[in-house]
Design a protein around this motif. Structure first.
Motif, PDB file in Angstrom:
ATOM      1  N   SER A 131       0.829  -1.214   0.000  1.00 26.99           N
ATOM      2  CA  SER A 131       0.000   0.000   0.000  1.00 26.99           C
ATOM      3  C   SER A 131       0.862   1.262   0.000  1.00 26.99           C
ATOM      4  O   SER A 131       0.576   2.217  -0.726  1.00 26.99           O
ATOM      5  CB  SER A 131      -0.933   0.015   1.213  1.00 26.99           C
ATOM      6  N   ARG A 132       1.899   1.256   0.810  1.00 31.63           N
ATOM      7  CA  ARG A 132       2.808   2.420   0.835  1.00 31.63           C
ATOM      8  C   ARG A 132       3.494   2.609  -0.516  1.00 31.63           C
ATOM      9  O   ARG A 132       3.616   3.721  -1.011  1.00 31.63           O
ATOM     10  CB  ARG A 132       3.854   2.255   1.926  1.00 31.63           C
ATOM     11  N   LEU A 133       3.951   1.514  -1.073  1.00 33.25           N
ATOM     12  CA  LEU A 133       4.605   1.567  -2.379  1.00 33.25           C
ATOM     13  C   LEU A 133       3.646   2.133  -3.422  1.00 33.25           C
ATOM     14  O   LEU A 133       4.007   3.025  -4.202  1.00 33.25           O
ATOM     15  CB  LEU A 133       5.072   0.173  -2.791  1.00 33.25           C
ATOM     16  N   SER A 134       2.434   1.638  -3.416  1.00 31.21           N
ATOM     17  CA  SER A 134       1.428   2.107  -4.369  1.00 31.21           C
ATOM     18  C   SER A 134       1.136   3.596  -4.174  1.00 31.21           C
ATOM     19  O   SER A 134       1.079   4.368  -5.139  1.00 31.21           O
ATOM     20  CB  SER A 134       0.140   1.298  -4.202  1.00 31.21           C
ATOM     21  N   ALA A 135       0.985   4.019  -2.914  1.00 30.27           N
ATOM     22  CA  ALA A 135       0.724   5.433  -2.616  1.00 30.27           C
ATOM     23  C   ALA A 135       1.908   6.308  -3.029  1.00 30.27           C
ATOM     24  O   ALA A 135       1.718   7.389  -3.601  1.00 30.27           O
ATOM     25  CB  ALA A 135       0.413   5.616  -1.134  1.00 30.27           C
ATOM     26  N   ASP A 136       3.126   5.838  -2.764  1.00 32.66           N
ATOM     27  CA  ASP A 136       4.321   6.614  -3.146  1.00 32.66           C
ATOM     28  C   ASP A 136       4.412   6.786  -4.657  1.00 32.66           C
ATOM     29  O   ASP A 136       4.708   7.877  -5.151  1.00 32.66           O
ATOM     30  CB  ASP A 136       5.595   5.939  -2.629  1.00 32.66           C
ATOM     31  N   LYS A 137       4.165   5.719  -5.391  1.00 28.64           N
ATOM     32  CA  LYS A 137       4.246   5.800  -6.847  1.00 28.64           C
ATOM     33  C   LYS A 137       3.121   6.661  -7.417  1.00 28.64           C
ATOM     34  O   LYS A 137       3.320   7.411  -8.370  1.00 28.64           O
ATOM     35  CB  LYS A 137       4.230   4.408  -7.484  1.00 28.64           C
TER      36      LYS A 137
END
Length: 149
Positions: A131-137
């Protein structure tokens, strides 16, 4: 009197010539103005076309950068999934070894209970990382969109 008629005829011819010259000048001026207007329209059209081509190029470049960002995110997500699968397989292998060496039904239940709890924690941690990775991207792509110039 013949002289008067000659002067009158010459004057009339001069006026006629003058009127013809004026008419020719007016026609030439109108033609020049029309040609100028056509050139202005053609110039504006070329300018608009050039601006559209430039904007299209900028939009393409922006979309390319966003696609690169999203591709990078997909690669990172795939790496996270592979890591999760690797850890999951390792935990399952360890659990099978522990179950094989269990001495009582209570030991089996304890091993299964720990395994389920560890799996749930790992799944939640994996979900959080993804989720963090997706939000960061998504944020990075949005920033590229906002800074499109």
């Amino acid at each position: 009197m013949a002289d008067d008629k000659g002067n009158t005829g010459a004057a009339a011819t001069g006026r006629g010539t003058q009127q013809a010259e004026n008419a020719l000048r007016q026609g030439a001026d109108q033609l020049r103005n029309q040609m100028g207007n056509m050139a202005d329209v053609a110039g504006m059209s070329a300018k608009v076309s050039q601006e559209m081509i430039q904007r299209s190029g900028q939009n393409f470049e922006m979309m390319k950068r966003i696609a690169e960002t999203m591709t990078s995110g997909a690669r990172s997500a795939a790496a996270e999934c592979a890591e999760y699968a690797k850890h999951s397989a390792k935990r399952q292998s360890e659990m099978m070894q522990q179950l094989a060496s269990a001495r009582s039904p209570n030991d089996v239940l304890d091993i299964q209970n720990r395994y389920l709890q560890d799996n749930l924690k790992e799944l939640l941690s994996f979900s959080e990382r993804l989720s963090r990775l997706s939000a960061d991207k998504a944020k990075e792509a949005s920033e590229r969109l906002d800074n499109k110039g």
